[in-house]
Design a protein around this motif. Sequence first.
Motif, short mmCIF file in Angstrom:
data_model
loop_
_atom_site.label_atom_id
_atom_site.label_comp_id
_atom_site.label_asym_id
_atom_site.label_seq_id
_atom_site.Cartn_x
_atom_site.Cartn_y
_atom_site.Cartn_z
N GLY A 228 67.06 44.54 30.02
CA GLY A 228 66.80 43.72 30.72
C GLY A 228 65.97 42.92 30.65
N ARG A 229 65.30 42.65 31.57
CA ARG A 229 64.36 41.42 31.20
C ARG A 229 63.50 41.98 32.33
NH1 ARG A 229 60.04 38.30 29.45
NH2 ARG A 229 59.46 36.85 30.59
N GLY A 230 63.59 42.82 33.24
CA GLY A 230 62.74 43.28 34.84
C GLY A 230 61.69 42.20 34.86
N LEU A 231 60.90 42.72 35.65
CA LEU A 231 59.71 41.89 36.61
C LEU A 231 58.60 42.28 36.05
CD1 LEU A 231 61.20 40.70 40.40
CD2 LEU A 231 61.03 39.24 38.05
N PRO A 232 57.57 40.95 35.33
CA PRO A 232 55.90 41.52 35.76
C PRO A 232 55.40 42.10 36.96
CG PRO A 232 55.99 39.45 35.23
CD PRO A 232 57.53 39.59 35.72
N VAL A 233 54.06 43.04 36.98
CA VAL A 233 53.52 42.67 38.11
C VAL A 233 52.21 43.05 37.51
CG1 VAL A 233 55.70 45.02 38.82
CG2 VAL A 233 53.68 45.84 37.13
N THR A 234 51.22 43.20 38.30
CA THR A 234 49.78 43.30 38.78
C THR A 234 49.53 44.38 39.00
OG1 THR A 234 50.14 41.86 40.62
CG2 THR A 234 49.90 40.32 38.37
N PHE A 235 48.20 45.49 38.91
CA PHE A 235 47.86 46.15 39.74
C PHE A 235 46.08 45.65 40.77
CE2 PHE A 235 50.33 48.17 35.84
CZ PHE A 235 50.58 48.77 36.86
#
Length: 192
Positions: free
Chosen positions: A74-81
Amino acid sequence: MKLINIQTLSFMLLAIAIAATAQNPVRDTSGKPLRRGVEYYIKPAITDNGGRFTLINRNGSCPLYVGQENTSAGRGLPVTFAPFVAEEKIVRETRDFKVSFAAATICVQSTTWKLDGELIGTGDDEGYDNYFYISPGEVENTYVIGWCPNDACPGCRWLRCGQIGAIVEDGKRLLVWAGRSVLPVVFERARY
């Protein structure tokens, strides 16, 4: 002369104390520190523990929850911190931060993670439910995400803290905290 030596010694001891309490930066899979505002994928350190982190529609309506793709394909979704300390540009071990998916949704709410009972949901909270931390995993170069808002709520030692794991509910992998098996993760910088 004694006054100067005492002041010098005091400054040296203070510098040593500050250095000893400084937390290590959390590193991505290429060995670079995680940076505020940069997009990363979070994925399990063990490949047969699901795929990258993503938003999960748990019951067919909003709110959305934090979970994993069912497979490592799966590709998933990016996150930011966003570290708790506004001036901090690097995410550090055991320090509070907010994490948000860098994605638009059909729900009229933030994609910032928050504690929602035992599940990890999304949405902004005016309290300290949005603050998480990262600590080193048992295996080198892996990490564990947890919830225990030390910076955001220094007087909250009474809180029940815990680390994040995953459960499967109706075929969906949802993230949970406290009392579950811990999910070691790695952070991979998103490249477009």
